[in-house]
Motif scaffolding. Sequence first.
Motif, PDB file in Angstrom:
ATOM      1  N   HIS A 127      -8.606  -1.295   1.816  1.00 56.20           N
ATOM      2  CA  HIS A 127      -7.848  -0.048   1.740  1.00 56.20           C
ATOM      3  C   HIS A 127      -8.115   0.821   2.960  1.00 56.20           C
ATOM      4  O   HIS A 127      -7.185   1.351   3.592  1.00 56.20           O
ATOM      5  N   ARG A 128      -9.371   0.975   3.314  1.00 60.16           N
ATOM      6  CA  ARG A 128      -9.735   1.818   4.452  1.00 60.16           C
ATOM      7  C   ARG A 128      -9.111   1.295   5.744  1.00 60.16           C
ATOM      8  O   ARG A 128      -8.607   2.079   6.563  1.00 60.16           O
ATOM      9  N   LEU A 129      -9.096  -0.017   5.918  1.00 62.79           N
ATOM     10  CA  LEU A 129      -8.550  -0.574   7.151  1.00 62.79           C
ATOM     11  C   LEU A 129      -7.029  -0.499   7.188  1.00 62.79           C
ATOM     12  O   LEU A 129      -6.444  -0.371   8.264  1.00 62.79           O
ATOM     13  N   LEU A 130      -6.390  -0.574   6.044  1.00 63.31           N
ATOM     14  CA  LEU A 130      -4.936  -0.380   6.025  1.00 63.31           C
ATOM     15  C   LEU A 130      -4.579   1.052   6.408  1.00 63.31           C
ATOM     16  O   LEU A 130      -3.609   1.283   7.141  1.00 63.31           O
ATOM     17  N   LEU A 131      -5.343   2.007   5.930  1.00 69.50           N
ATOM     18  CA  LEU A 131      -5.093   3.394   6.306  1.00 69.50           C
ATOM     19  C   LEU A 131      -5.304   3.594   7.807  1.00 69.50           C
ATOM     20  O   LEU A 131      -4.538   4.321   8.462  1.00 69.50           O
ATOM     21  N   ARG A 132      -6.332   2.949   8.358  1.00 64.72           N
ATOM     22  CA  ARG A 132      -6.586   3.060   9.791  1.00 64.72           C
ATOM     23  C   ARG A 132      -5.465   2.389  10.582  1.00 64.72           C
ATOM     24  O   ARG A 132      -5.032   2.892  11.626  1.00 64.72           O
ATOM     25  N   GLU A 133      -4.960   1.286  10.076  1.00 73.02           N
ATOM     26  CA  GLU A 133      -3.856   0.598  10.748  1.00 73.02           C
ATOM     27  C   GLU A 133      -2.617   1.492  10.797  1.00 73.02           C
ATOM     28  O   GLU A 133      -1.929   1.562  11.819  1.00 73.02           O
ATOM     29  N   LEU A 134      -2.352   2.169   9.701  1.00 77.18           N
ATOM     30  CA  LEU A 134      -1.221   3.094   9.671  1.00 77.18           C
ATOM     31  C   LEU A 134      -1.430   4.227  10.671  1.00 77.18           C
ATOM     32  O   LEU A 134      -0.511   4.595  11.413  1.00 77.18           O
ATOM     33  N   GLU A 135      -2.626   4.774  10.705  1.00 79.54           N
ATOM     34  CA  GLU A 135      -2.942   5.882  11.605  1.00 79.54           C
ATOM     35  C   GLU A 135      -2.799   5.491  13.069  1.00 79.54           C
ATOM     36  O   GLU A 135      -2.293   6.268  13.888  1.00 79.54           O
ATOM     37  N   LEU A 136      -3.215   4.276  13.401  1.00 76.06           N
ATOM     38  CA  LEU A 136      -3.177   3.829  14.788  1.00 76.06           C
ATOM     39  C   LEU A 136      -1.765   3.513  15.266  1.00 76.06           C
ATOM     40  O   LEU A 136      -1.426   3.739  16.432  1.00 76.06           O
ATOM     41  N   ASN A 137      -0.942   2.972  14.373  1.00 79.90           N
ATOM     42  CA  ASN A 137       0.344   2.426  14.809  1.00 79.90           C
ATOM     43  C   ASN A 137       1.538   3.352  14.629  1.00 79.90           C
ATOM     44  O   ASN A 137       2.526   3.222  15.350  1.00 79.90           O
ATOM     45  N   ARG A 138       1.456   4.271  13.665  1.00 74.95           N
ATOM     46  CA  ARG A 138       2.646   5.100  13.410  1.00 74.95           C
ATOM     47  C   ARG A 138       3.038   5.967  14.605  1.00 74.95           C
ATOM     48  O   ARG A 138       4.245   6.150  14.851  1.00 74.95           O
ATOM     49  N   PRO A 139       2.093   6.520  15.397  1.00 75.62           N
ATOM     50  CA  PRO A 139       2.534   7.342  16.533  1.00 75.62           C
ATOM     51  C   PRO A 139       3.412   6.584  17.520  1.00 75.62           C
ATOM     52  O   PRO A 139       4.380   7.141  18.043  1.00 75.62           O
ATOM     53  N   ALA A 140       3.108   5.317  17.801  1.00 73.62           N
ATOM     54  CA  ALA A 140       3.900   4.541  18.757  1.00 73.62           C
ATOM     55  C   ALA A 140       5.121   3.905  18.117  1.00 73.62           C
ATOM     56  O   ALA A 140       6.112   3.637  18.800  1.00 73.62           O
TER      57      ALA A 140
END
Length: 510
Positions: A69-82
């Motif tokens: 769960h934590r890594l999915l949230l981080r993945e969303l945080e990293l990729n949504r801006p681009a």
Amino acid sequence: MKHGAAAVTQPQDRTVAFLSDPAAHCGSGPVEVIETHGAYIFLCGRTALKLKRAVHYDYMDLSTVEKRHRLLLRELELNRPAAPMIYRDVLPVTEGPEGLSLGGKGTPVDYVLRMWRFPAEEELDRIAAAGGFDGALADATGAAVARYHRATPERPCDGAPLIGDILDELGRVFAEFPDAASAPDATAWLQAARTEWTTQRGLLTERGAAGHVRRAHGDLHLRNLVRINGAPVPIDALEFDETLGTCDLLYDIAFLVMDLLHRDLAPQACRTLSAWLREMGGAEDSGLAALPLFLSVRAAIRAMVLLQTDAARATPGASEAEIAAYLRLARTVLASAPPVLVAVGGMSGSGKSVLARALAPGLGRAPGAVWLASDLERKAGRDMLRHLAQESYSKHNRTAVYDRLFARAGHLLAAGHSVLLDATFLDCRLRTLAEATARTAGVPFNGFWMDAPEEVLRARVAARCGDASDADVTVLEIQLAQQTGAMSWHRIDASGPPEEALQAARALLG
């Protein structure tokens, strides 16, 4: 632990079966399931769901629901801006009285990243496999990655241990496969890579202190770039390890360059790197001494991942040929190749840029010479197809462009990388300065002058479209009226097909 993966403590069979059922997706059609060494991807209708696999590698721990769960949230945080047009949210897979549901109010048993689905054929690896990764897309990709990198946050640190630790990790993982056919090649590569790391250690440390280490993408190969509305967009940034995701920007772009080389697309690799360097404003030029090491490590990582993926799928040896190819590339890019400076000049329409682009991949170290073109340098950071105002071509601005070309060439040559200068070079003084740049760097120089009849030049310039050059027939007439002075460069007959000029230039280069 065997082959780098721990035993799964939380079976996901029910979750995978549930997400593979169209009913979980509101019955919006069949579900396509894609497996990687770290995830399941479920494609249905306009939606894509990513479920992390319950595995534990030395470098990636996905063994619990909480960690996934934590890594999915981080993945969303990293990729949504681009890529806001792709990344949506993270949803729970819940257990309730009626069984599993997506986004329900029951007890979460796992989580998925929900994304808008994009056409698979727009992934750059698919485009490359279909033969569509041309020079224009290479330029656009290099520029897109540069824009992405300019927005990344700096992480000041010593860049040497970042690569040293990766080498240690690669050594440990390769040692877990002593019976693999690739084992001897991996051992030989590791020794050569550690020697190169020792050589470049000081540079890596300096680059870390100077701000070239950032929280970057971390996994920037072709499959993690997709073309949206005609523009390349980075996706799927590395989220599972902040240390691995924090890297030298050259190491980040090296993954993409290596991927193109692995696919026998050296010309595209060369253009992608040149475009990235140009759009980074030349700030990365002096670091290219570390590029062979970065390319090599990236190739070895791909070999390692294939070994682990085969093990996770219980298909050892399935990727043996590709693993061997990656390790060959990993050693090849470490081979030394003395830098050279080549300059191509001529009137507008003479085909100098066509020749320069074709020559670059065969010069010096992988992926080839950095292509420095006056037309592109003048428009760096802008739309290459938009015509500039006339003042951009004043004598002062023209001199400034050549000054940047020579300065960048000097930095690149000092870093051990070959350079190909592409400009009109109508003024003999500028040709002398090009030769002086090579002498100062202590490298061989070759100058080529493209000759073609005036009527051929006029016809070519008049037929131009989709070109970075702003020169029209009026500009050509001004050039033709100029005196170029004594010509000491090799004259190339440019009146015929580009292949003939390329053959002649290669013959002169030996």
